[in-house]
Design a protein around this motif. Structure first.
Motif, short mmCIF file in Angstrom:
data_model
loop_
_atom_site.label_atom_id
_atom_site.label_comp_id
_atom_site.label_asym_id
_atom_site.label_seq_id
_atom_site.Cartn_x
_atom_site.Cartn_y
_atom_site.Cartn_z
N ILE A 207 0.84 -1.21 0.00
CA ILE A 207 0.00 0.00 0.00
C ILE A 207 0.87 1.25 0.00
CG2 ILE A 207 -1.65 1.34 1.38
CD1 ILE A 207 -2.81 -1.41 2.29
N MET A 208 1.89 1.26 0.84
CA MET A 208 2.78 2.43 0.91
C MET A 208 3.52 2.62 -0.42
SD MET A 208 2.48 3.95 3.78
CE MET A 208 0.74 3.55 3.80
N ARG A 209 3.97 1.55 -1.03
CA ARG A 209 4.63 1.64 -2.33
C ARG A 209 3.70 2.24 -3.38
NH1 ARG A 209 4.81 -3.74 -4.84
NH2 ARG A 209 2.68 -3.06 -5.12
N ASP A 210 2.44 1.77 -3.38
CA ASP A 210 1.46 2.26 -4.35
C ASP A 210 1.15 3.75 -4.16
OD1 ASP A 210 1.42 -0.29 -5.35
OD2 ASP A 210 -0.48 -0.84 -4.39
N HIS A 211 1.37 4.24 -2.94
CA HIS A 211 1.14 5.66 -2.65
C HIS A 211 2.44 6.47 -2.63
CE1 HIS A 211 -2.76 4.03 -1.37
NE2 HIS A 211 -3.22 5.25 -1.64
N ASN A 212 3.47 5.92 -3.24
CA ASN A 212 4.78 6.58 -3.34
C ASN A 212 5.39 6.96 -1.99
OD1 ASN A 212 4.77 6.37 -6.16
ND2 ASN A 212 3.58 8.25 -6.33
N GLN A 213 5.10 6.20 -0.98
CA GLN A 213 5.69 6.38 0.35
C GLN A 213 6.81 5.37 0.48
OE1 GLN A 213 4.79 8.82 2.53
NE2 GLN A 213 3.47 9.53 0.86
N PHE A 214 7.91 5.62 -0.22
CA PHE A 214 8.96 4.64 -0.38
C PHE A 214 9.70 4.34 0.92
CE2 PHE A 214 9.02 6.40 -4.90
CZ PHE A 214 8.03 5.53 -5.29
N LYS A 215 9.94 5.35 1.72
CA LYS A 215 10.63 5.14 3.00
C LYS A 215 9.77 4.24 3.91
CE LYS A 215 13.74 5.86 6.16
NZ LYS A 215 14.99 5.17 6.15
N ALA A 216 8.48 4.51 3.97
CA ALA A 216 7.58 3.68 4.78
C ALA A 216 7.54 2.26 4.24
CB ALA A 216 6.17 4.27 4.80
N CYS A 217 7.60 2.11 2.93
CA CYS A 217 7.62 0.79 2.31
C CYS A 217 8.87 0.02 2.74
CB CYS A 217 7.56 0.92 0.79
SG CYS A 217 7.62 -0.64 -0.09
#
Length: 155
Positions: A46-56
């Motif tokens: 989900i984080m990757r899909d929302h461009n939250q790469f650090k969280a991913c």
């Protein structure tokens, strides 16, 4: 004169039942850590899909750590996995005679390092292609370690 249910027999039954309870608690903890790992993978996607790469990256690291803790509990029948996962803990858990685990251990160490960095340098932003590769490799490792747990449990 002979009583089938003596004090000594009762003590032995309580001892055996105590061992069975401990083993079922160990299996329960292994399952919970394995489930937690899957949950972290879903959140990382989900984080990757929302461009939250650090969280991913952090969630991928947590997924790998949860699987290592599941392996630790399963291997050592310990209810208390270590809080800090060092290479001395990780390598014996992922390395088997059939599967050399050095690449997995190194990947886990790399993910630990990358997720612990406070912020990515501004001149080197995280790219979707790189995050996608790291995410896919994390998924593959979690799947492989889960298969090992399942195979070890059935034997």
């Amino acid at each position: 004169m002979y009583h089938a249910y003596s004090y000594k027999n009762r003590q032995n039954n309580e001892f055996v039942n105590g061992i069975d309870d401990k083993l079922s608690d160990v299996k329960k903890d292994v399952f919970e850590y394995q489930r937690l790992s899957q949950y972290h993978i879903k959140l990382a996607a989900i984080m990757r899909d929302h461009n939250q790469f650090k969280a991913c990256l952090i969630l991928c690291d947590w997924a790998l750590a949860s699987m290592i803790k599941a392996l630790y509990i399963h291997s050592y029948h310990s209810m208390h996995p270590p809080k800090e996962l060092t290479m001395n803990v990780i390598l014996p858990l992922v390395h088997t005679d059939a599967e050399p685990g050095l690449d997995i251990a190194l990947f886990i160490g790399t993910m630990q390092h990358m997720s612990s960095l406070a912020d990515c340098p501004y001149d080197q932003p995280l790219e979707l292609n790189n995050i996608e590769r790291l995410f896919r490799r994390t998924e593959d490792i979690v799947r492989e370690l889960t298969a090992r747990l399942v195979n070890d449990s059935t034997e």
